[in-house]
Design a protein around this motif. Structure first.
Motif, PDB file in Angstrom:
ATOM      1  N   GLY A 338     -26.303  -1.523 -13.854  1.00  0.00           N
ATOM      2  CA  GLY A 338     -25.520  -0.903 -14.916  1.00  0.00           C
ATOM      3  C   GLY A 338     -24.490   0.083 -14.401  1.00  0.00           C
ATOM      4  O   GLY A 338     -24.103   1.009 -15.114  1.00  0.00           O
ATOM      5  N   PHE A 339     -24.012  -0.113 -13.167  1.00  0.00           N
ATOM      6  CA  PHE A 339     -23.037   0.774 -12.533  1.00  0.00           C
ATOM      7  C   PHE A 339     -21.635   0.372 -13.005  1.00  0.00           C
ATOM      8  O   PHE A 339     -21.145  -0.713 -12.676  1.00  0.00           O
ATOM      9  N   THR A 340     -20.978   1.215 -13.793  1.00  0.00           N
ATOM     10  CA  THR A 340     -19.762   0.782 -14.488  1.00  0.00           C
ATOM     11  C   THR A 340     -18.531   0.672 -13.594  1.00  0.00           C
ATOM     12  O   THR A 340     -17.510   0.165 -14.036  1.00  0.00           O
ATOM     13  N   ASN A 341     -18.610   1.137 -12.346  1.00  0.00           N
ATOM     14  CA  ASN A 341     -17.510   0.910 -11.390  1.00  0.00           C
ATOM     15  C   ASN A 341     -17.706  -0.384 -10.600  1.00  0.00           C
ATOM     16  O   ASN A 341     -16.929  -0.683  -9.693  1.00  0.00           O
ATOM     17  N   PHE A 342     -18.729  -1.139 -10.957  1.00  0.00           N
ATOM     18  CA  PHE A 342     -19.016  -2.381 -10.247  1.00  0.00           C
ATOM     19  C   PHE A 342     -17.829  -3.358 -10.257  1.00  0.00           C
ATOM     20  O   PHE A 342     -17.583  -4.029  -9.244  1.00  0.00           O
ATOM     21  N   PHE A 365     -24.310  -1.463 -25.445  1.00  0.00           N
ATOM     22  CA  PHE A 365     -22.877  -1.663 -25.690  1.00  0.00           C
ATOM     23  C   PHE A 365     -22.017  -0.616 -24.999  1.00  0.00           C
ATOM     24  O   PHE A 365     -20.865  -0.880 -24.655  1.00  0.00           O
ATOM     25  N   THR A 366     -22.542   0.569 -24.783  1.00  0.00           N
ATOM     26  CA  THR A 366     -21.761   1.588 -24.077  1.00  0.00           C
ATOM     27  C   THR A 366     -21.469   1.148 -22.655  1.00  0.00           C
ATOM     28  O   THR A 366     -20.333   1.233 -22.176  1.00  0.00           O
ATOM     29  N   ILE A 372     -16.253  -3.765 -19.164  1.00  0.00           N
ATOM     30  CA  ILE A 372     -15.105  -4.602 -19.531  1.00  0.00           C
ATOM     31  C   ILE A 372     -13.791  -3.840 -19.327  1.00  0.00           C
ATOM     32  O   ILE A 372     -12.813  -4.377 -18.794  1.00  0.00           O
ATOM     33  N   VAL A 373     -13.753  -2.577 -19.749  1.00  0.00           N
ATOM     34  CA  VAL A 373     -12.537  -1.768 -19.585  1.00  0.00           C
ATOM     35  C   VAL A 373     -12.207  -1.591 -18.105  1.00  0.00           C
ATOM     36  O   VAL A 373     -11.052  -1.742 -17.679  1.00  0.00           O
TER      37      VAL A 373
END
Length: 428
Positions: A338-342, A365-366, A372-373
């Motif tokens: 769940g690392f969003t810079n992946f 969803f967060t 996605i962004v």
């Protein structure tokens, strides 16, 4: 300078136009130059339009046989056009060079020939074709494709080795159409020769002759490398093992638009057909073809040769074919991290896409919207693997900016139709 904004997904043209090329400076002795500063402005203007449309890729086709020269002092010359015929072909040493192996022929408008007399003072200078100069302006790299570079006369078309004429630095030459850099986020690909692009766009393939009528006219066809040389050039082509056999510099649009030269061009076409490998028909393309086609068609039919007129812009059609070319793309599945810079890490490893697993993965969803962004900002595609085809799930992902959807456990066409219905926006 013509440009086309093309949607490769929907296969449609969004915008096309042309911008007048700067006026030439025609001088005595066959000199024909164009202001480098004006070309620079024009390139910036046209490619900025691509940026406005958020184009992801740019493919460039350029007139061949022209060049610019940057001196050892860093000063850039004006563009010396392909129409410049100031070269001297009488030198015995020059005549001993095998230009057929270089994919061209000995002629006065060849950059190699025009610079031959200055070869003792070229050390430290750098050559640019028109294509490699556009690349340099936009990416800082002096690089082009073999279909453009070999028209300068400096390269062996087989080995891509360059002949630097006493220390002249040459553009990097590529035999593949590949990304060379980016301009404000738009990826630029190696510039290609306009003649080869037009031939590709004509669809003539290996079964026909192409008569390409522009400012000058060429008659050309494809043949294997082993075909004997003759009164034609053996230009490099996109498919390895093939050469574009070309008779160039024939009667062209300058005279044809004045109602002159039709019978002369017909004789030249017949000479070309006799010398080149046998093909089944003649196809006419280029801006001047419509002007003379009726006459040419009737005269060729009398000689038992079938012909047809191409209504499309064959240069643009060729670029669209290159842009549509399917390439193998690499991606991976994201199920647990769940690392969003992946997405940034994946982009930096050269990946083209990744699939976020929302069937088995445990993402809220967060995290999903952030992934996605970040993917959009990094320029990598984020595809959602769905748990099912419910509207409330698909619209959330679509609104977040997902590139596409993967539906597992698909049993019928209707399953997919539901995804399409909820994922796409009017008017698509």
């Amino acid at each position: 300078m013509k440009y086309l904004i093309y949607d490769t997904e929907r296969k449609c043209e969004l915008r096309s136009d042309k911008v007048p090329f700067p006026e030439p400076n025609v001088q005595s002795g066959g000199r024909f130059t164009v202001s480098e500063a004006e070309i620079r402005k024009l390139v910036e203007q046209v490619f900025s339009i691509g940026v406005q449309y958020k184009c992801q890729r740019s493919y460039i086709s350029v007139q061949m046989h022209g060049h610019l020269l940057r001196g050892a002092d860093g000063m850039m010359s004006d563009y010396i056009s392909w129409r410049d015929s100031s070269g001297d072909t009488d030198d015995r040493l020059l005549r001993e060079i095998g230009f057929d192996r270089r994919g061209t022929s000995l002629k006065k408008n060849l950059p190699y020939v025009k610079l031959w007399k200055d070869r003792e003072v070229l050390s430290g200078a750098e050559l640019y074709t028109l294509g490699s100069y556009i690349t340099f302006l936009l990416t800082g790299k002096n690089i082009t494709h073999v279909t453009d570079g070999c028209a300068s006369g400096f390269y062996d078309a087989e080995t891509l080795e360059g002949d630097g004429l006493g220390g002249l630095k040459l553009p990097i030459l590529k035999d593949e159409i590949s990304a060379v850099g980016d301009f404000r986020g738009m990826e630029l690909y190696t510039p290609m020769g306009d003649h080869q692009i037009s031939y590709l766009g004509s669809g003539a393939g290996e079964s026909a002759y192409l008569v390409n009528i522009g400012t000058a006219t060429q008659v050309s066809c494809l043949a294997g490398r082993g075909y004997p040389t003759g009164a034609y050039e053996m230009r490099p082509y996109f498919r390895k093992g093939l050469r574009l056999l070309t008779m160039s510099g024939l009667t062209g649009g300058d005279r044809l638009f004045q109602g002159d030269g039709k019978s002369e061009l017909l004789d030249e076409i017949m000479d070309a057909v006799r010398m080149l490998p046998e093909k089944s028909e003649v196809v006419f393309g280029g801006g001047g073809s419509r002007q003379v086609y009726t006459y040419m068609h009737e005269e060729l039919e009398r000689r038992g040769i079938s012909s047809r007129l191409l209504e499309t812009n064959i240069g643009m059609e060729g670029l669209k074919m290159i842009a549509d070319d399917k390439k193998i793309e690499a991606g991976t599945m994201l199920s647990e991290i769940g690392f969003t810079n992946f997405p940034i890490i994946l982009k930096n490893t050269g990946m083209d896409f990744f699939i976020i697993d929302c069937e088995h993965g445990a993402f809220d969803f967060t995290v999903l919207s952030s992934l996605i962004v970040k993917a959009k900002l990094a320029g990598i595609r984020a595809i959602i693997r769905l748990g099912d085809n419910r509207r409330e799930l698909i619209t959330k992902f679509a609104d977040a900016g997902a590139t596409g959807f993967l539906l597992p456990m698909t049993n019928c066409v209707g399953d997919i139709k539901e995804v399409v219905k909820y994922a796409k926006y009017s008017p698509v």
